[in-house]
Scaffold this motif. Structure first.
Motif, short mmCIF file in Angstrom:
data_model
loop_
_atom_site.label_atom_id
_atom_site.label_comp_id
_atom_site.label_asym_id
_atom_site.label_seq_id
_atom_site.Cartn_x
_atom_site.Cartn_y
_atom_site.Cartn_z
N CYS A 107 0.83 -1.20 0.00
CA CYS A 107 0.00 0.00 0.00
C CYS A 107 0.87 1.26 0.00
CB CYS A 107 -0.94 -0.01 1.21
SG CYS A 107 -2.26 -1.24 1.09
N GLY A 108 1.99 1.20 0.71
CA GLY A 108 2.92 2.31 0.65
C GLY A 108 3.45 2.52 -0.75
N ALA A 109 3.78 1.43 -1.44
CA ALA A 109 4.30 1.53 -2.80
C ALA A 109 3.26 2.12 -3.75
CB ALA A 109 4.74 0.15 -3.29
N LEU A 110 1.98 1.81 -3.54
CA LEU A 110 0.94 2.40 -4.38
C LEU A 110 0.92 3.92 -4.24
CD1 LEU A 110 -2.06 -0.05 -3.78
CD2 LEU A 110 -0.67 0.16 -5.85
N LEU A 111 1.00 4.40 -3.00
CA LEU A 111 0.99 5.84 -2.80
C LEU A 111 2.26 6.49 -3.34
CD1 LEU A 111 -0.34 8.39 -1.82
CD2 LEU A 111 0.45 7.87 0.51
N VAL A 112 3.40 5.85 -3.14
CA VAL A 112 4.65 6.37 -3.70
C VAL A 112 4.51 6.55 -5.21
CG1 VAL A 112 7.07 5.82 -4.18
CG2 VAL A 112 6.16 5.52 -1.87
N ALA A 113 3.97 5.54 -5.88
CA ALA A 113 3.83 5.60 -7.33
C ALA A 113 2.88 6.72 -7.75
CB ALA A 113 3.33 4.26 -7.86
N MET A 114 1.78 6.89 -7.02
CA MET A 114 0.83 7.94 -7.38
C MET A 114 1.43 9.32 -7.15
SD MET A 114 -1.67 6.49 -8.76
CE MET A 114 -2.48 8.07 -9.01
N VAL A 115 2.19 9.48 -6.08
CA VAL A 115 2.82 10.78 -5.83
C VAL A 115 3.80 11.12 -6.95
CG1 VAL A 115 4.40 12.00 -4.27
CG2 VAL A 115 2.49 10.68 -3.34
N ARG A 116 4.53 10.11 -7.44
CA ARG A 116 5.51 10.35 -8.51
C ARG A 116 4.86 10.71 -9.83
NH1 ARG A 116 9.27 5.23 -6.83
NH2 ARG A 116 10.76 6.37 -5.51
#
Length: 213
Positions: A107-116
């Protein structure tokens, strides 16, 4: 002389926060996951599920071409027990702590990707102010840092996130927080978890996630 503008909160900050949190939470004894998470009413397991759910929700809010600015996306929220958090994201208990932390990391990786990848002009609804990608990263970091603190405090685990990360999050979300205190202590104060000299412990708190002019 004018003040130097604070550095922005980045996807890399969020990625580091989640990585450090997962590394710390791997130290939680298997027997402790059904105990309370520090001063919270939730169990340690429920607290990590709540954290994963927050990260997923912030990512999802940014996922539409035109995110709604007046409501959260209509995911179903369910509680495992009446006193527990209402979550969309829940981990299979049969997978154990390893599976739970995999859910958190994902779930952290999903948000990281969306922020990028989200354009800077896109805003997504939040009750504390419609947030851009930077604000969403900052919110995810606050959730990660303070809920890991909740667990670590109750279990006697060491947890001290990077001062620079804390300072950037304070500058983005907590404009009234003191800038002359240790950033991690100030962040704990701003989220009602610590006292600062000359300042009472907060019983109510909020952040300001809308971009400031």
């Amino acid at each position: 002389m004018s003040e130097t503008a604070p550095l922005p909160v980045t996807a890399e900050d969020l990625d580091e926060a989640v990585r450090l949190a997962v590394a710390t939470l791997r130290q939680v004894p298997d027997s402790a996951w059904d105990g309370r998470a520090g001063s919270l009413e939730w169990t340690c397991w429920e607290t990590v599920e709540h954290l994963a759910d927050d990260l997923f929700a912030y990512a999802a809010q940014l996922g539409l071409r035109t995110p709604p600015l007046d409501t959260y996306l209509p995911f179903v929220l369910e509680r495992r027990r009446p006193e527990g958090p209402g979550n969309t994201i829940q981990a299979e208990r049969e997978a154990g702590p390893t599976g739970l932390l995999q859910v958190l990391e994902a779930c952290g990786a999903l948000l990281v990707a969306m922020v990028r990848t989200t354009p800077p002009q896109v805003l997504a609804h939040h009750g504390f102010g419609a947030a851009d990608a930077e604000g969403s990263a900052a919110m995810g970091i606050v959730e990660t840092l303070v809920h890991t603190y909740d667990l670590a405090e109750g279990l006697g685990l060491a947890w001290a996130p990077p001062a620079g990360m804390c300072a950037r999050v304070l500058a983005r979300l907590f404009p009234d927080a003191p800038r002359d205190a240790d950033p991690w202590t100030a962040l704990l104060w701003a989220t009602g978890r610590a006292e600062l000299p000359g300042r009472p412990r907060l019983t109510k708190w909020r952040w300001y996630s809308a971009p400031r002019p």
